[in-house]
Design an enzyme around this catalytic site. Structure first.
Site, PDB file in Angstrom:
ATOM      1  N   SER A  69      21.629  12.851  45.234  1.00  0.00           N
ATOM      2  CA  SER A  69      21.416  11.605  45.974  1.00  0.00           C
ATOM      3  C   SER A  69      21.955  10.408  45.208  1.00  0.00           C
ATOM      4  CB  SER A  69      19.921  11.392  46.233  1.00  0.00           C
ATOM      5  OG  SER A  69      19.389  12.451  46.979  1.00  0.00           O
TER       6      SER A  69
HETATM    7  N1  SAH Z   1      16.827  16.007  45.338  1.00  0.00           N
HETATM    8  C1  SAH Z   1      18.268  16.081  45.161  1.00  0.00           C
HETATM    9  C2  SAH Z   1      18.996  15.957  46.480  1.00  0.00           C
HETATM   10  C3  SAH Z   1      19.508  17.269  46.914  1.00  0.00           C
HETATM   11  S1  SAH Z   1      20.275  17.288  48.512  1.00  0.00           S
HETATM   12  C4  SAH Z   1      18.706  15.048  44.155  1.00  0.00           C
HETATM   13  O1  SAH Z   1      17.931  14.680  43.318  1.00  0.00           O
HETATM   14  O2  SAH Z   1      19.832  14.612  44.153  1.00  0.00           O
HETATM   15  C5  SAH Z   1      19.001  18.035  49.472  1.00  0.00           C
HETATM   16  C6  SAH Z   1      18.630  19.445  49.139  1.00  0.00           C
HETATM   17  O3  SAH Z   1      17.728  19.885  50.159  1.00  0.00           O
HETATM   18  C7  SAH Z   1      19.775  20.454  49.136  1.00  0.00           C
HETATM   19  O4  SAH Z   1      19.830  21.085  47.881  1.00  0.00           O
HETATM   20  C8  SAH Z   1      19.408  21.444  50.243  1.00  0.00           C
HETATM   21  O5  SAH Z   1      19.760  22.785  49.960  1.00  0.00           O
HETATM   22  C9  SAH Z   1      17.905  21.276  50.313  1.00  0.00           C
HETATM   23  N2  SAH Z   1      17.298  21.694  51.579  1.00  0.00           N
HETATM   24  C10 SAH Z   1      17.766  21.539  52.845  1.00  0.00           C
HETATM   25  N3  SAH Z   1      16.905  22.082  53.743  1.00  0.00           N
HETATM   26  C11 SAH Z   1      15.859  22.588  53.018  1.00  0.00           C
HETATM   27  C12 SAH Z   1      14.659  23.278  53.363  1.00  0.00           C
HETATM   28  N4  SAH Z   1      14.332  23.561  54.628  1.00  0.00           N
HETATM   29  N5  SAH Z   1      13.831  23.635  52.353  1.00  0.00           N
HETATM   30  C13 SAH Z   1      14.115  23.379  51.067  1.00  0.00           C
HETATM   31  N6  SAH Z   1      15.240  22.737  50.670  1.00  0.00           N
HETATM   32  C14 SAH Z   1      16.104  22.344  51.629  1.00  0.00           C
END
Ligand code: SAH
Length: 222
Positions: A69
């Protein structure tokens, strides 16, 4: 004479300071959040090839079609969950590279985090170990179900966007607990806060700002 490595250190400190100033200019004013993000090495959460861009205020690819993010968004969401005091137990949905998890882990007592893609989770776990974060429990699971065995949570933060808020996240909020979540499709999303009103089953929803997150998918891996 200054050696090469000192030079790199100086640049990195200056670029981090520039990022923190940018967050301040964007309206982030919680000193604990700013200090934490100044201190936490964001470059450890992305591939070496992109490490030189780690302190830009931008989302970057982390593999599996996912992103780390944007720092402003991490700061904003963290500030929102800290607004009414420090929440004891926090659930994060979407561990990804683990950067938001690590920010939370340095600011609250206990962080639970779930990720549906196992390769990303394995790398994130290694980073938590490397950083000595002992108050994080990570699980390979579909976050649309929350984490019923560990509920209730004082705060839940989703870093992936559903079209509508899954009911199970609301039922896992502790009294006065807060959910911070982007809601919408891939073209338009609103970051929302949903606060449980005391012990009741009533919730107060507020729109915070427009955001762009990856979608909250169903099921594991694949
Ligand atoms: N928290 C991260 C952002 C990652 S992007 C940061 O610090 O930058 C969002 C993440 O959500 C991705 O890795 C994706 O695989 C995950 N995601 C999407 N749908 C999901 C679900 N139903 N359960 C768990 N994780 C999920």
């Amino acid at each position: 004479m200054q050696n090469r490595f000192q030079g790199i250190g100086m640049t990195s400190r200056r670029t981090r300071e520039r990022l923190i100033q940018r967050l301040r200019d964007g309206g982030i004013d919680n000193p604990a959040v700013l200090d934490c993000m100044q201190d936490l090495p964001r470059h450890l959460f992305i591939d070496e090839a992109l490490a030189h861009r780690a302190y830009e205020d931008t989302a970057l690819p982390i593999g599996c079609g996912q992103t780390i993010s944007q720092p402003y968004v991490v700061a904003r969401m963290t500030e929102l969950i800290l607004a009414q005091g420090t929440p004891e137990r926090v659930l994060e949905i979407g561990t990804g590279c683990g950067y938001q998890t690590a920010v939370l882990a340095r600011l609250v007592p206990q962080v639970f985090t779930v990720e549906r893609l196992s390769p990303l989770l394995a790398k994130a776990r290694a980073r938590f170990r490397e950083l000595g974060l002992r108050n994080v429990i990570a699980r390979h699971a579909d976050g649309r179900h929350g984490w019923p065995e560990k509920a209730p949570f004082n705060a839940i933060l989703s870093t992936a966007a559903p079209a509508t808020i899954p009911d199970k996240l609301l039922t896992q909020l502790a009294p006065d607990g807060i959910l911070v979540i982007p809601v919408g499709d891939k073209h338009e999303q609103q970051l929302q806060t949903v606060v449980r009103q005391g012990h009741t089953e009533r919730f107060k929803t507020q729109n915070i700002e427009s955001v762009r997150f990856v979608p909250l998918h169903s099921g594991l891996d694949g």
